[in-house]
Design a protein around this motif. Structure first.
Motif, short mmCIF file in Angstrom:
data_model
loop_
_atom_site.label_atom_id
_atom_site.label_comp_id
_atom_site.label_asym_id
_atom_site.label_seq_id
_atom_site.Cartn_x
_atom_site.Cartn_y
_atom_site.Cartn_z
N SER A 25 25.62 39.17 14.50
CA SER A 25 26.05 38.35 15.88
C SER A 25 27.70 38.04 15.18
CB SER A 25 25.16 37.16 16.01
OG SER A 25 25.28 36.32 14.87
N GLY A 26 28.20 37.78 16.42
CA GLY A 26 29.75 37.41 16.38
C GLY A 26 30.69 38.48 16.21
N LEU A 27 30.28 39.64 16.33
CA LEU A 27 31.14 40.86 16.34
C LEU A 27 30.31 41.83 17.15
CD1 LEU A 27 29.65 42.86 14.23
CD2 LEU A 27 31.18 41.74 12.63
N GLU A 28 31.16 42.95 17.44
CA GLU A 28 30.53 44.08 18.23
C GLU A 28 30.32 45.18 17.30
OE1 GLU A 28 30.05 42.20 21.81
OE2 GLU A 28 29.65 44.29 21.38
N PHE A 29 29.22 45.60 17.20
CA PHE A 29 29.01 47.07 16.31
C PHE A 29 29.70 48.32 16.61
CE2 PHE A 29 26.32 49.73 13.98
CZ PHE A 29 26.22 50.82 14.40
N SER A 30 30.19 48.31 17.89
CA SER A 30 30.98 49.39 18.24
C SER A 30 32.55 49.32 17.75
CB SER A 30 31.08 49.77 19.48
OG SER A 30 31.40 48.54 20.43
N SER A 31 32.86 48.18 17.21
CA SER A 31 34.35 47.90 16.75
C SER A 31 34.34 47.39 15.56
CB SER A 31 35.01 46.82 17.98
OG SER A 31 34.42 45.80 18.00
N SER A 32 33.15 47.40 14.75
CA SER A 32 33.17 46.86 13.46
C SER A 32 33.14 47.88 12.32
CB SER A 32 31.86 46.11 13.37
OG SER A 32 32.03 45.16 14.36
N CYS A 33 33.41 47.30 11.14
CA CYS A 33 33.45 47.95 9.81
C CYS A 33 31.96 47.44 9.38
CB CYS A 33 34.55 47.50 8.87
SG CYS A 33 34.45 48.48 7.19
N MET A 34 31.03 48.09 9.11
CA MET A 34 29.83 47.59 8.39
C MET A 34 29.26 48.33 7.48
SD MET A 34 27.73 46.39 12.12
CE MET A 34 26.74 45.59 11.30
N GLY A 35 28.54 48.09 6.51
CA GLY A 35 27.89 48.75 5.45
C GLY A 35 26.52 48.36 4.94
N TRP A 36 26.15 48.99 3.85
CA TRP A 36 24.92 48.41 3.24
C TRP A 36 25.31 48.63 1.76
CZ3 TRP A 36 20.65 46.19 4.83
CH2 TRP A 36 20.36 46.23 6.10
N PHE A 37 25.12 47.51 1.05
CA PHE A 37 25.38 47.45 -0.39
C PHE A 37 24.01 46.96 -0.96
CE2 PHE A 37 30.00 47.36 -0.64
CZ PHE A 37 30.24 47.06 0.49
N ARG A 38 24.03 47.38 -2.49
CA ARG A 38 22.76 46.73 -3.26
C ARG A 38 23.33 46.39 -4.52
NH1 ARG A 38 19.72 52.82 -4.31
NH2 ARG A 38 21.34 53.52 -5.59
#
Length: 124
Positions: A25-38
């Motif tokens: 929330s608070g940003l648009e998925f289509s204009s974001s840098c996102m990722g998974w870390f572990r």
């Protein structure tokens, strides 16, 4: 303000599967840098996969072919489908996100917002 909530972690036996989700929330998925870390106990946090504008830009060699990253722009949700899990995949899994500003490198993403994490435990 960006807010991320992960879910889907749990305990599975080796060879099993899990699907993690990260609702943003608070940003648009289509204009974001996102990722998974572990992060496994005693180890540094490592990148698993990264997307820019909803397109996969990186997936770690250790999970390539076993993990699938996907997103639902309508629900602002990022998924991580994990299969053929060995005990070595045991870790706390985190989602990270940041609006894209000319770049979406791993370093850039690490400076973004993080979720609280979801634990994945794979037993042999």
């Amino acid at each position: 303000q960006v807010h991320l909530v992960e879910s889907g972690g749990g305990s599975v036996q080796a060879g099993g599967s899990l699907t993690l989700s990260c609702v943003a929330s608070g940003l648009e998925f289509s204009s974001s840098c996102m990722g998974w870390f572990r992060q496994a106990p005693g180890k540094e946090r490592e990148e698993v996969a990264r997307l820019a504008f909803g397109v996969i830009t990186n997936i770690d060699d250790s999970v390539r072919g076993r993990f699938t990253v996907s997103g639902d722009g309508a629900k602002n949700t990022l998924h991580l489908q994990m299969g053929s899990l060995p005990p070595e995949d045991t870790a706390m899994y985190y989602c990270a996100a940041r609006p894209v500003e000319r770049t979406c490198t791993g370093t850039y993403l690490r400076a973004g917002t993080w979720g609280q994490g979801t634990q994945v435990t794979v037993s042999s």
